[in-house]
Design an enzyme around this catalytic site. Structure first.
Site, PDB file in Angstrom:
ATOM      1  N   CYS A   1      44.014  28.071  30.823  1.00 27.44           N
ATOM      2  CA  CYS A   1      44.312  28.633  32.141  1.00 27.44           C
ATOM      3  C   CYS A   1      45.754  29.112  32.270  1.00 27.44           C
ATOM      4  CB  CYS A   1      44.006  27.609  33.229  1.00 27.44           C
ATOM      5  SG  CYS A   1      42.290  27.060  33.251  1.00 27.44           S
TER       6      CYS A   1
ATOM      7  N   HIS B   1      38.984  32.780  39.696  1.00 28.50           N
ATOM      8  CA  HIS B   1      39.701  32.338  38.498  1.00 28.50           C
ATOM      9  C   HIS B   1      39.113  32.920  37.208  1.00 28.50           C
ATOM     10  CE1 HIS B   1      42.162  30.084  35.886  1.00 28.50           C
ATOM     11  NE2 HIS B   1      41.502  28.941  35.843  1.00 28.50           N
TER      12      HIS B   1
END
Length: 397
Positions: free
Chosen positions: A83, A339
């Protein structure tokens, strides 16, 4: 002076709408985000001297960026750091410009998470087919649920009261996202909606978890002394920090599981470079990695926005709301904007860039100190993380 402070400027940025883009390939998203950035900077693809490409599962070579943009034999570095990939790519590009290797570079992050056939929210690792794993693994919702339970226990917060605190973070981010036409989710929600939603990993429910999304974002970076040739309202990079753990949380039996050490270390690096001593007072906004509502709550304390154990009080006081003392996740955050892993860090910088320029529309915050923090976090609190931070600001900040 070592580092990148005031040596590198952002002169253009682009970002697609984050959504379930069933009708688009990752190449379409790359073109959309990058051409918005090219137009914003007033340049053409042929002007780019080098590029950095951030993705987890949507292209394993630099050619994945070169082909859709027709970049002609320039160096392209592909970055994957879960991430934190977007920030990692951005920081590396900044170092390359700051050291004089290049004058004008592109950073792009993109991901097609909805239709790749891989369970992104579960435990994935590109190296797994070539290695053996015998350790216990936790999907992210389960890992961050443990962080919530432990935090509530440590500070004597009844679980249901803790869930209400987390719900207010979700409500805040959904409200901010409703003001952002590029956010994945546009619906405002209530605390009651959050508490009545299906449980994903107790005590985290559906609205405590960010969405899995398709999207792309891009930045054009140049030397600070050249930025004025492209635009007057360029944004400078003020500081950067990155910290990577080595499974301390898994091997140390006295680990408290109430904070994320990598966040603490990365923020200290970035604050030192940017000259920030009181982040709550010196920052105008922060865009942080709210993969789960508990993550955002803990980040408030890890970054020094709240004293240890006091973040719930600041949530109740509205400190981090759009009109609060320090607005956090003004664009809706991961929770509401979505995301797409490799694109998220650049999406966060895109929001900070627009806010500092006064171009954030209905969600515009007051810019007093001309500084904004952006942050991503790869990994989980029960094993190890990669925390990455970029602080950006205007001239004179």
């Amino acid at each position: 002076m070592p580092g990148v402070r005031d040596k590198v400027a952002i002169i253009g940025m682009g970002c697609t709408k984050f959504d379930e883009h069933w009708d688009k390939d990752v190449k379409d998203l790359i073109v959309e985000a990058c051409y918005e950035a090219f137009e914003d900077a007033g340049i053409e693809p042929k002007d780019i001297q080098a590029a950095w490409w951030s993705t987890v599962v949507s292209g394993f070579l630099g050619r994945s960026l070169a082909y859709p943009l027709k970049l002609d034999y320039i160096p392209i570095t592909r970055i994957e750091n879960r991430c934190a990939s977007g920030h990692d790519a951005f920081i590396n590009a900044c170092y390359a410009v700051a050291c004089g290797a290049f004058d004008l570079v592109l950073v792009c992050g993109a991901e097609k998470c909805k239709d790749v056939g891989i369970a992104i929210p579960a435990v994935i690792d590109p190296a797994e087919p070539y290695s053996s794993r015998v350790d216990t693994r936790f999907p992210p919702p389960a890992a961050f649920a443990q962080l919530a339970i432990r935090y509530f226990h440590h500070y004597g917060i009844p679980i249901e009261e803790g869930r209400k605190i987390l719900a207010k973070i979700a409500v805040k981010n959904h409200y901010n996202g409703s003001l952002n036409p590029k956010a994945q989710f546009q619906r405002r929600i209530t605390v009651e909606d959050v508490l009545k939603a299906p449980i994903v990993a107790y005590p985290l429910g559906l609205y405590d978890c960010c969405g899995i999304t398709d999207g792309a974002a891009a930045a054009i970076i140049t030397r600070a002394d050249l930025a004025k040739n492209y635009r007057d309202d360029y944004v400078l990079v003020k500081g950067a920090g990155m910290s990577v753990g080595m499974y301390q949380g898994e091997i140390q039996d006295d680990w408290s599981l109430t904070y994320i050490e990598e966040n603490v270390r990365a923020s200290r690096m970035a604050y030192k470079e940017a000259g920030i001593e009181n982040p709550r007072k010196q920052l105008d906004l922060a865009i942080v990695h709210d993969c789960f509502t508990i993550t955002e709550l803990v980040i408030y304390e890890d970054f020094g926005f709240s004293p240890r154990g006091k973040a719930p009080e600041d949530v109740e006081a509205g400190t981090f709301e759009l009109k609060g003392e320090l607005p956090v996740n003004t664009d809706g955050g991961l929770k509401c904007f979505g995301h797409p892993i490799g694109a998220s860090g650049l999406r966060m910088i895109y929001e900070a860039y627009k806010q500092l320029q006064g171009k954030a529309g209905q969600r515009q915050v007051e810019i007093r100190n001309q500084l904004a923090l952006t942050h991503t976090l790869g990994g989980t609190p029960v094993d190890s993380n990669t925390a990455a931070i970029a602080i950006v600001g205007l001239r004179g900040a």
